[in-house]
Enzyme design. Sequence first.
Site, PDB file in Angstrom:
ATOM      1  N   CYS A 263     -33.474  38.273 131.973  1.00  0.00           N
ATOM      2  CA  CYS A 263     -34.160  36.976 132.020  1.00  0.00           C
ATOM      3  C   CYS A 263     -35.241  36.922 133.096  1.00  0.00           C
ATOM      4  O   CYS A 263     -35.978  35.943 133.180  1.00  0.00           O
ATOM      5  CB  CYS A 263     -33.148  35.856 132.254  1.00  0.00           C
TER       6      CYS A 263
ATOM      7  N   HIS B  98     -34.407  28.323 137.531  1.00  0.00           N
ATOM      8  CA  HIS B  98     -33.943  29.069 136.351  1.00  0.00           C
ATOM      9  C   HIS B  98     -33.063  28.146 135.506  1.00  0.00           C
ATOM     10  O   HIS B  98     -33.241  28.048 134.301  1.00  0.00           O
ATOM     11  CB  HIS B  98     -33.189  30.317 136.805  1.00  0.00           C
TER      12      HIS B  98
ATOM     13  N   HIS C 126     -32.974  28.354 126.303  1.00  0.00           N
ATOM     14  CA  HIS C 126     -33.118  29.514 127.178  1.00  0.00           C
ATOM     15  C   HIS C 126     -33.770  30.634 126.381  1.00  0.00           C
ATOM     16  O   HIS C 126     -33.145  31.221 125.499  1.00  0.00           O
ATOM     17  CB  HIS C 126     -31.743  29.943 127.699  1.00  0.00           C
TER      18      HIS C 126
END
Length: 380
Positions: free
Chosen positions: A145, A279, A313
Amino acid sequence: MKVLVTGIGLISALGGSLEDSWQNLIAGKSGIRLHQPFPELSPLPLGLISQQPSELTMLTQMVVASALQDSGLVPHAADCAVVIGSSRSYQASWERLARQMYKDAENLPVSDFENWLDILPHMNAIAAARQIGASGIVLAPMAACATGIWAIAQAALLIQTGQCQQVIAGAVEAPITPLTLAGFQQMGALAKTGAYPFDLHREGLVLGEGAAVFVLESAELAKQRQAKVYGEILGFGLTNDAYHGNSPEPEGKSAIAAIKQCLERSCLSPADIDYIHAHGTATQLNDQMESMVIQRLFPQGVAVSSTKGSSGHTLGASGALGVAFSLMALKHQILPPCVGLQQPEFNLDIVTSARLSKIRQVLCCSFGFGGQNAAIALAK
């Protein structure tokens, strides 16, 4: 050497363009809906761009073309370097090929394997280079990520070290595949109703698809071209926990090191940061660790939000989307909201609805599986 952002291409579950996604985000809307793209799997909340999962190639072509158009560059940019990452890349294509093999192994024609070279993980960046006629450096980072921020950091370094004056950089993700969904579900990481970053009753992450690609240029070239400028890349930090396959290191030591590294390279102190694009995955462990890190490094308080409650996400592309939204925040002097948050668990200044604010420097963070930590500082 100053590195400036002169073009942005973005596509997400929030909208088919940068402007659409931004407008929907600041209106507090979400692109997350209940979908069942694969009959063998039960319905799940997902951040799909359309009704069915997108193709990586199509997303890349669209977002690269948008970034070039936005920057005022011609469709062909031979002198550009290309740094486009993805954490899943062509996984959907490999899954289809594997299903075909197991279904009809004996009668599978050899011709079905002829394109396997075109779906190796790095080929998406090469396809983007072909699309714009770029014959220089091509990089295809994969860092879970943290991929999006890593790609932008690598691009900035290429300009700072004088290897080129212009880079197309970012990340693209089309992760809605049966194996990805089943894998995250098996881990117990998927939400059942939606994404609620930093909420007391958060359920886990919601997978989304999307892409964000930027045109980065030296200040000299941007001035020469009289290009419009979204902002400046000040510095970045990249570290790794070396701790666990998918859980963050509980005390956030490496995450703290990445942010400190980023601030030091940017010649900033924590007090200079006006907004943090977190995040904020809405998983128990990530939000807990990230909140602790922010509280420790920014005791004076700073506005914080995560946009994953609205876009989902997007894995490797999430940091790139975060940078795009952060640059829009700098441009419009508006803090984007943490969509989905109802009851905060942590003592942070979380932005719950879009608000006007004086924003000069922004920090954008990504913390990926395997302990990949990335932070990047941007300025107006």
